[in-house]
Design an enzyme around this catalytic site. Structure first.
Site, PDB file in Angstrom:
ATOM      1  CG  LEU A  15      -2.189  -1.034   1.528  1.00 44.42           C
ATOM      2  CD1 LEU A  15      -2.424  -1.346   2.580  1.00 44.42           C
ATOM      3  CD2 LEU A  15      -3.053  -0.851   0.375  1.00 44.42           C
ATOM      4  CE  LYS A  68      10.760  -4.986   7.112  1.00 46.65           C
ATOM      5  NZ  LYS A  68       9.889  -5.299   8.176  1.00 46.65           N
ATOM      6  N   GLY A 129      10.356 -11.360  15.503  1.00 51.99           N
ATOM      7  CA  GLY A 129      11.135 -11.223  14.244  1.00 51.99           C
ATOM      8  C   GLY A 129      11.425  -9.601  14.319  1.00 51.99           C
ATOM      9  CB  ALA A 131       7.585  -6.165  12.754  1.00 52.54           C
ATOM     10  CG  ASN A 150       8.979 -15.805  19.073  1.00 52.31           C
ATOM     11  OD1 ASN A 150       7.965 -15.228  18.408  1.00 52.31           O
ATOM     12  ND2 ASN A 150       9.850 -16.488  18.842  1.00 52.31           N
ATOM     13  CE  LYS A 155      13.214 -17.550  15.445  1.00 54.51           C
ATOM     14  NZ  LYS A 155      12.242 -17.371  14.305  1.00 54.51           N
ATOM     15  CB  ILE A 212       1.844  -5.373  13.009  1.00 54.25           C
ATOM     16  CG1 ILE A 212       2.303  -6.615  12.830  1.00 54.25           C
ATOM     17  CG2 ILE A 212       2.275  -4.672  14.176  1.00 54.25           C
ATOM     18  CD1 ILE A 212       4.034  -6.596  12.388  1.00 54.25           C
ATOM     19  N   GLY A 235      -3.574  -2.804  11.533  1.00 57.32           N
ATOM     20  CA  GLY A 235      -2.246  -2.744  11.009  1.00 57.32           C
ATOM     21  C   GLY A 235      -2.080  -1.621  10.039  1.00 57.32           C
TER      22      GLY A 235
HETATM   23  P1  ATR Z   1       9.219  -9.896  10.534  1.00 58.55           P
HETATM   24  O1  ATR Z   1      10.304  -9.701  10.259  1.00 58.55           O
HETATM   25  O2  ATR Z   1       7.832  -9.470   9.689  1.00 58.55           O
HETATM   26  O3  ATR Z   1       8.888  -9.562  11.857  1.00 58.55           O
HETATM   27  P2  ATR Z   1       9.767 -12.637  11.048  1.00 58.55           P
HETATM   28  O4  ATR Z   1      11.140 -12.324  11.256  1.00 58.55           O
HETATM   29  O5  ATR Z   1       9.642 -13.773   9.787  1.00 58.55           O
HETATM   30  O6  ATR Z   1       8.947 -11.752  10.555  1.00 58.55           O
HETATM   31  O7  ATR Z   1       8.952 -13.423  12.195  1.00 58.55           O
HETATM   32  C1  ATR Z   1       7.888 -13.992  12.266  1.00 58.55           C
HETATM   33  C2  ATR Z   1       7.495 -13.770  13.697  1.00 58.55           C
HETATM   34  O8  ATR Z   1       5.937 -14.308  13.637  1.00 58.55           O
HETATM   35  C3  ATR Z   1       8.166 -14.780  14.475  1.00 58.55           C
HETATM   36  O9  ATR Z   1       8.208 -14.235  15.797  1.00 58.55           O
HETATM   37  C4  ATR Z   1       7.457 -16.107  14.354  1.00 58.55           C
HETATM   38  O10 ATR Z   1       8.028 -17.063  15.733  1.00 58.55           O
HETATM   39  P3  ATR Z   1       8.805 -17.991  15.519  1.00 58.55           P
HETATM   40  O11 ATR Z   1      10.178 -17.267  15.897  1.00 58.55           O
HETATM   41  O12 ATR Z   1       8.588 -19.075  16.578  1.00 58.55           O
HETATM   42  O13 ATR Z   1       9.038 -18.658  14.272  1.00 58.55           O
HETATM   43  C5  ATR Z   1       6.169 -15.780  14.455  1.00 58.55           C
HETATM   44  N1  ATR Z   1       5.157 -16.625  13.939  1.00 58.55           N
HETATM   45  C6  ATR Z   1       5.042 -17.123  12.500  1.00 58.55           C
HETATM   46  N2  ATR Z   1       4.060 -18.125  12.521  1.00 58.55           N
HETATM   47  C7  ATR Z   1       3.759 -18.284  13.729  1.00 58.55           C
HETATM   48  C8  ATR Z   1       2.823 -19.417  14.333  1.00 58.55           C
HETATM   49  N3  ATR Z   1       2.057 -19.952  13.482  1.00 58.55           N
HETATM   50  N4  ATR Z   1       2.615 -19.366  15.698  1.00 58.55           N
HETATM   51  C9  ATR Z   1       3.263 -18.570  16.271  1.00 58.55           C
HETATM   52  N5  ATR Z   1       4.198 -17.704  15.907  1.00 58.55           N
HETATM   53  C10 ATR Z   1       4.263 -17.446  14.487  1.00 58.55           C
END
Ligand code: ATR
Length: 272
Positions: A15, A68, A129, A131, A150, A155, A212, A235
């Site tokens: 967007l 990023k 992650g 964000a 998390n 992490k 978000i 978001g």
């Molecule tokens: P971004 O850079 O956009 O923040 P990212 O670095 O890929 O994205 O991080 C994604 C986040 O979503 C992580 O905290 C991930 O948890 P893990 O560290 O356990 O992978 C979380 N996430 C993604 N899918 C998930 C799910 N099904 N249940 C719980 N957490 C999830």
């Protein structure tokens, strides 16, 4: 240097072009903001893109995943917060020097402040992650009492150490004691939009819940929060404010907020 743009995954859905081009047009600037396709799995292509910003007359650009963190290797300078957070979403070409910024910081804070001042509030951030790191850093600096949860505890543990915050090991009854809850994971986004990490029973009526995720705008978590009687922040509010900050970094003037906001909602409306 009159070209601006966005690189990364799913740029076609972004967007940001609608908002930035509307602001450029409104102010009569000699510039254009494009979607710039770069192969997602070629470090060489990313490096060349950065080295050739002058050649391509690129004044600045937005960065989304998966670039990023990797793109930080090609920056000449950083905004200090971006360095601490460890990722950037905005690059300024300042007289041939590339400067990396993270505007998720101000973007998230401004979005939250529309509903509540987070100072001294107990905040739970879901996710670890890029964000999540930006939001946690910002809220901690601002004076909130920040906790992280998390799915992968290791992490979360790293983040508790880097930012000196607490963690929740599980999403149990303690969640109800939080004033502000922020989903900074991708949970609830398409194609798995029926998922939410929390249900309405876990959310206090007096809480403010922010998601978000912007695809969809009203996520399952937002619906659960509404069911609990909590205030919600979707978001696109954060996206608006992070875009305003990007615009101001590139053009060194106040962004026309209302114009960008209108462009954002017009674009969202078109996609329904
Ligand atoms: P971004 O850079 O956009 O923040 P990212 O670095 O890929 O994205 O991080 C994604 C986040 O979503 C992580 O905290 C991930 O948890 P893990 O560290 O356990 O992978 C979380 N996430 C993604 N899918 C998930 C799910 N099904 N249940 C719980 N957490 C999830």
């Amino acid at each position: 240097m009159n070209t601006y743009g966005i690189i990364g995954h799913r740029i076609n859905q972004s967007l940001l072009p609608a908002m930035h081009n509307a602001a450029i047009k409104h102010l009569g600037l000699d510039a254009q903001y494009h979607r710039i396709p770069i192969s997602l799995d070629s470090s060489e292509e990313l490096a060349n893109f950065c080295y050739e910003t002058d050649l391509n007359e690129i004044g600045g650009f937005s960065v989304t995943n998966p670039f990023k963190q990797e793109i930080m290797n090609y920056m000449d300078h950083f905004d200090p917060a971006a360095k601490i957070i460890g990722s950037i979403n905005t690059v300024l070409n300042e007289e041939s020097l590339l400067i990396g910024y993270n505007t998720n910081t101000l973007g998230s804070l401004e979005a939250i402040k529309e509903k509540v001042d987070p100072k001294d509030r107990k905040v739970l951030v879901l996710g670890a992650g890029t964000a999540a790191r930006a939001i946690i850093y910002t809220l901690k600096e601002y004076g909130a009492e920040v906790y992280i949860y998390n799915r992968t505890p290791k992490k979360a543990e790293e983040i508790t150490k880097s930012f000196e915050i607490e963690s929740l090991d599980e999403l149990n009854e303690k969640v109800k004691s939080f004033d502000i809850i922020i989903n900074a994971t991708s949970v609830g986004s398409e194609p798995h939009s029926s998922f939410s990490l929390l249900n309405s029973n876990q959310i206090s009526k007096s809480a403010v819940v922010m998601d978000i995720v912007i695809d969809p705008i009203e996520t399952e978590l937002i619906r659960e929060a509404k069911k609990a009687g909590a205030k919600t922040i979707t978001g696109e509010r954060m996206l608006l404010y992070l875009a305003i900050r990007q615009f101001e970094i590139w053009f060194k003037q106040e962004a026309p907020r209302e114009v960008m906001e209108k462009a954002l909602y017009d674009e969202i409306g078109k996609r329904k």
